[in-house]
Design a protein around this motif. Structure first.
Motif, PDB file in Angstrom:
ATOM      1  N   SER A   1      64.920  37.025  -2.554  1.00  0.00           N
ATOM      2  CA  SER A   1      66.077  36.251  -3.117  1.00  0.00           C
ATOM      3  C   SER A   1      66.725  36.644  -4.236  1.00  0.00           C
TER       4      SER A   1
ATOM      5  N   LEU B   1      72.460  40.891 -11.983  1.00  0.00           N
ATOM      6  CA  LEU B   1      71.697  40.116 -11.014  1.00  0.00           C
ATOM      7  C   LEU B   1      70.150  40.297 -11.325  1.00  0.00           C
TER       8      LEU B   1
ATOM      9  N   THR C   1      68.168  40.732   0.938  1.00  0.00           N
ATOM     10  CA  THR C   1      68.818  39.599   0.546  1.00  0.00           C
ATOM     11  C   THR C   1      70.155  40.586   0.023  1.00  0.00           C
TER      12      THR C   1
ATOM     13  N   VAL D   1      73.501  41.936  -1.765  1.00  0.00           N
ATOM     14  CA  VAL D   1      74.113  41.925  -3.033  1.00  0.00           C
ATOM     15  C   VAL D   1      75.537  42.683  -2.753  1.00  0.00           C
TER      16      VAL D   1
ATOM     17  N   GLY E   1      73.828  37.803  -4.171  1.00  0.00           N
ATOM     18  CA  GLY E   1      74.919  37.348  -4.430  1.00  0.00           C
ATOM     19  C   GLY E   1      76.115  38.244  -4.478  1.00  0.00           C
ATOM     20  N   LEU E   2      77.381  37.636  -4.941  1.00  0.00           N
ATOM     21  CA  LEU E   2      78.406  38.077  -5.408  1.00  0.00           C
ATOM     22  C   LEU E   2      78.615  38.444  -6.915  1.00  0.00           C
TER      23      LEU E   2
END
Length: 122
Positions: A5, A16, A116, A118, A8-9
């Protein structure tokens, strides 16, 4: 089971932190690694850490920007990613090695998480 987990952006230059949590069994005696796969490319090694956190190895492309560490009490491994670049965009996978120390080859890893995403983009 391994659950990755934290993706993301993020904008170029941003940070991150990815997490990889184990459930159902402990991996405290196993090396852990992160790999990534960009669209149209093969899965590539990112970083690995030995069972006790004493040894870490990194791909040249992420050295100095990424830091891998683990908390065996929480059965979790973390990948801190700083100074992110667009070329870091990929699906990131965590994996548990077959032994206490593992390297950069996928065949050294037995258990894999689901990945996840990225995305580094402005």
């Amino acid at each position: 089971q391994l659950q990755a987990s934290g993706g993301g952006l993020v904008q170029p230059g941003g940070s991150l932190r990815l997490s990889c949590a184990a459930s159902g069994r402990t991996f405290s005696n196993n090396a852990m690694g992160w790999f990534r796969q960009a669209p149209g490319k093969e899965r590539e090694f990112v970083a690995a850490i030995s069972w006790n956190g004493g040894t870490m190895i990194y791909a040249d492309s992420v050295k100095g920007r990424f830091t891998l560490y683990r908390d065996n009490a929480k059965n979790t491994v973390y990948l801190q990613m700083n100074s992110l670049k667009p070329e870091d965009t990929a699906v990131y996978y965590c994996a548990a090695g077959q032994g206490a120390v593992s390297g950069s080859r996928t065949r050294e890893y037995r258990y894999w998480g689901q990945g996840t995403q990225v995305t580094v983009s402005s």
